[in-house]
Design a protein around this motif. Structure first.
Motif, mmCIF file in Angstrom:
data_model
loop_
_atom_site.group_PDB
_atom_site.id
_atom_site.type_symbol
_atom_site.label_atom_id
_atom_site.label_comp_id
_atom_site.label_asym_id
_atom_site.label_seq_id
_atom_site.Cartn_x
_atom_site.Cartn_y
_atom_site.Cartn_z
ATOM 1 N N THR A 23 3.735 5.073 2.087
ATOM 2 C CA THR A 23 2.334 4.714 2.317
ATOM 3 C C THR A 23 2.235 3.440 3.147
ATOM 4 N N TRP A 24 3.039 2.413 2.785
ATOM 5 C CA TRP A 24 3.034 1.156 3.538
ATOM 6 C C TRP A 24 3.430 1.399 4.992
ATOM 7 N N VAL A 25 4.479 2.194 5.213
ATOM 8 C CA VAL A 25 4.930 2.500 6.576
ATOM 9 C C VAL A 25 3.824 3.210 7.349
ATOM 10 N N ALA A 26 3.191 4.207 6.746
ATOM 11 C CA ALA A 26 2.125 4.948 7.416
ATOM 12 C C ALA A 26 0.958 4.030 7.777
ATOM 13 N N GLU A 27 0.589 3.124 6.871
ATOM 14 C CA GLU A 27 -0.514 2.187 7.146
ATOM 15 C C GLU A 27 -0.165 1.243 8.294
ATOM 16 N N GLN A 28 1.057 0.719 8.295
ATOM 17 C CA GLN A 28 1.449 -0.218 9.353
ATOM 18 C C GLN A 28 1.608 0.492 10.687
ATOM 19 N N GLU A 83 -0.695 -13.617 9.577
ATOM 20 C CA GLU A 83 -0.874 -12.164 9.598
ATOM 21 C C GLU A 83 0.456 -11.470 9.294
ATOM 22 N N ALA A 84 1.551 -11.952 9.858
ATOM 23 C CA ALA A 84 2.877 -11.375 9.589
ATOM 24 C C ALA A 84 3.230 -11.516 8.115
ATOM 25 N N LEU A 85 2.917 -12.655 7.529
ATOM 26 C CA LEU A 85 3.201 -12.869 6.107
ATOM 27 C C LEU A 85 2.370 -11.947 5.226
ATOM 28 N N ALA A 86 1.130 -11.680 5.627
ATOM 29 C CA ALA A 86 0.280 -10.756 4.867
ATOM 30 C C ALA A 86 0.840 -9.334 4.929
ATOM 31 N N ILE A 87 1.334 -8.933 6.097
ATOM 32 C CA ILE A 87 1.953 -7.613 6.231
ATOM 33 C C ILE A 87 3.187 -7.544 5.339
ATOM 34 N N ALA A 88 4.000 -8.594 5.348
ATOM 35 C CA ALA A 88 5.202 -8.637 4.509
ATOM 36 C C ALA A 88 4.844 -8.599 3.027
ATOM 37 N N ALA A 89 3.807 -9.310 2.643
ATOM 38 C CA ALA A 89 3.397 -9.349 1.241
ATOM 39 C C ALA A 89 2.925 -7.984 0.756
ATOM 40 N N ALA A 90 2.388 -7.167 1.662
ATOM 41 C CA ALA A 90 1.931 -5.827 1.293
ATOM 42 C C ALA A 90 3.089 -4.834 1.177
ATOM 43 N N SER A 91 4.264 -5.215 1.652
ATOM 44 C CA SER A 91 5.435 -4.345 1.611
ATOM 45 C C SER A 91 5.941 -4.179 0.184
ATOM 46 N N PRO A 92 6.290 -2.963 -0.218
ATOM 47 C CA PRO A 92 6.893 -2.778 -1.548
ATOM 48 C C PRO A 92 8.156 -3.617 -1.735
#
Length: 109
Positions: A23-28, A83-92
């Motif tokens: 799901t995370w991959v698909a969203e990104q 923004e990069a940190l927010a993307i990383a934080a959303a990663s499982p």
């Protein structure tokens, strides 16, 4: 700017993708933030290459001195570090392991 996200695991990770990761991959991917990413093969498949005094030395993994392994990576595009940190934080990976965020060195003059 581009960033390299490394998913660092404490043990050899289970290589099967989870629904949460998919799901995370698909969203990104859909947002355009993720440029490339993949899970990595286990430590036994890793090779270290060094060249000393003209001689190439290849050492087979796994490397027992390593307490952590890189389980996977993603290259992402983000306007800011925040923004990069927010993307990383959303990663499982941020919940199951840990994620390092490395900014690319700009190559443009």
């Amino acid at each position: 700017m581009r960033y390299l996200m490394l998913v660092i695991e404490r043990d050899e990770p289970d290589r099967a993708p989870t629904p949460e990761t998919e799901t995370w991959v698909a969203e990104q991917d859909a947002s355009g933030a993720r440029v490339l990413g993949s899970r990595l093969r286990p430590g036994a498949a890793v090779r270290r290459v060094t060249v000393r005094e003209g001689a190439t030395v290849v050492t087979d993994g796994p490397f027992s001195e390593s307490k952590e392994v890189i389980g996977g990576f993603d290259i992402i595009e983000a306007a800011t570090l925040q923004e990069a940190l927010a993307i990383a934080a959303a990663s499982p990976g941020a919940r199951d392991a840990l994620v390092e965020v490395h900014p690319f060195w700009p190559t443009e003059p």
